[in-house]
Design a protein around this motif. Structure first.
Motif, PDB file in Angstrom:
ATOM      1  N   GLN A   1     -44.055  50.606  12.468  1.00  6.37           N
ATOM      2  CA  GLN A   1     -43.734  49.381  13.198  1.00  6.37           C
ATOM      3  C   GLN A   1     -44.572  48.206  12.707  1.00  6.37           C
ATOM      4  OE1 GLN A   1     -43.055  49.408  17.667  1.00  6.37           O
ATOM      5  NE2 GLN A   1     -45.097  48.547  17.599  1.00  6.37           N
TER       6      GLN A   1
ATOM      7  N   ARG B   1     -43.224  44.747  10.915  1.00  7.69           N
ATOM      8  CA  ARG B   1     -43.542  43.419  11.460  1.00  7.69           C
ATOM      9  C   ARG B   1     -44.287  42.563  10.439  1.00  7.69           C
ATOM     10  NH1 ARG B   1     -45.551  44.912  17.662  1.00  7.69           N
ATOM     11  NH2 ARG B   1     -43.521  45.620  18.425  1.00  7.69           N
TER      12      ARG B   1
ATOM     13  N   GLY C   1     -40.110  42.156  18.733  1.00  5.93           N
ATOM     14  CA  GLY C   1     -38.800  42.768  18.936  1.00  5.93           C
ATOM     15  C   GLY C   1     -38.520  43.906  17.973  1.00  5.93           C
ATOM     16  N   PHE C   2     -39.237  43.953  16.846  1.00  6.75           N
ATOM     17  CA  PHE C   2     -39.078  45.047  15.880  1.00  6.75           C
ATOM     18  C   PHE C   2     -39.929  46.222  16.336  1.00  6.75           C
ATOM     19  CE2 PHE C   2     -37.791  41.359  13.499  1.00  6.75           C
ATOM     20  CZ  PHE C   2     -36.733  41.825  12.733  1.00  6.75           C
TER      21      PHE C   2
ATOM     22  N   SER D   1     -34.423  46.244  16.057  1.00  7.56           N
ATOM     23  CA  SER D   1     -34.898  45.006  16.653  1.00  7.56           C
ATOM     24  C   SER D   1     -34.187  44.780  17.979  1.00  7.56           C
ATOM     25  CB  SER D   1     -34.643  43.810  15.731  1.00  7.56           C
ATOM     26  OG  SER D   1     -34.971  42.592  16.401  1.00  7.56           O
TER      27      SER D   1
ATOM     28  N   ALA E   1     -31.130  39.297  14.933  1.00  7.94           N
ATOM     29  CA  ALA E   1     -32.130  39.472  13.876  1.00  7.94           C
ATOM     30  C   ALA E   1     -31.501  40.020  12.601  1.00  7.94           C
ATOM     31  CB  ALA E   1     -33.248  40.398  14.353  1.00  7.94           C
TER      32      ALA E   1
END
Length: 219
Positions: free
Chosen positions: A43, A47, A64-65, A84, A89
């Motif tokens: 993650q 990002r 959101g990712f 996401s 996105a």
């Protein structure tokens, strides 16, 4: 936009069936635990990739990712899902065309960025006050303008500040026209991020971590 990384291959499934129930559950538990430990690293890598490619103003976009481990089916190996929470996105990944659903065109703010909701409220307030009009410039673009009047000092404070900075002027006279936005039929967005590639770059590290977690099982 959803990118699914899974270890559920046909070969792995056959091998699990050969191993039998107890050892199979040990393998499944070890893989699940390792993926859960590695999910945040994946993650963070995703990002960081997005932040390096886009000029992100709001941290909520990056947050959101997310990477999550799914292990609901006892007959299957766990899966790591990277996705996401921001619905649009994916267009930064694939590129595409953004157009008005009503065919009236899109208003794009000039001289800087402004939040969608805030921009909508500003335009509505200017229109209700009769201080919003369109002109066509020398390049043929349709520009939404507003007059620098005292009644709208507050709502125009942002656009005036950004326009002064872009135009290199220190002060706007009363009655001067302030460009707010440009009206376009559509916006073509190019692909700017490669989340798929960012995830795949983590696969070797995931494989090593899973291999280590399996060493010694069944001995």
């Amino acid at each position: 936009m959803k990118i699914s990384l899974t270890l559920n291959t046909a070969t792995a499934q056959v091998q699990l069936r050969r191993w039998g129930g107890e050892f199979r559950q040990q393998v499944k538990t070890a893989v699940t635990r390792t993926l859960q430990q590695q999910a945040k690293l994946v993650q963070d890598d995703v990002r960081a990739h997005v932040a390096s490619r886009l000029d992100v103003k709001r941290s909520v976009f990056l947050k959101g990712f997310k990477a999550r481990v799914y292990d609901r089916d006892p007959a299957r190996l766990p899966a790591l899902l990277v996705k996401s929470a921001i619905p649009w996105a994916g267009i930064h990944q694939s590129g595409g065309v953004v157009a008005s659903s009503k065919g009236k065109g899109l208003l794009i703010p000039l001289h800087g960025r402004i939040g969608r909701k805030r921009f909508k409220v500003m335009v509505q307030e200017l229109m209700r006050g009769g201080n919003a009009f369109f002109v066509k410039n020398k390049r043929g673009q349709i520009i939404l303008m507003a007059e620098n009047i005292r009644e709208h000092d507050k709502v125009l404070s942002g656009p005036k500040r950004r326009y002064r900075k872009a135009a290199g002027v220190s002060r706007l006279k009363r009655g001067a026209d302030v460009p707010i936005a440009v009206l376009v039929p559509r916006v073509q967005l190019r692909s700017r991020i490669d989340v798929t590639g960012a995830v795949m770059d983590t696969v070797p590290k995931l494989a090593i971590a899973i291999e280590k977690s399996l060493l010694g099982l069944g001995r």
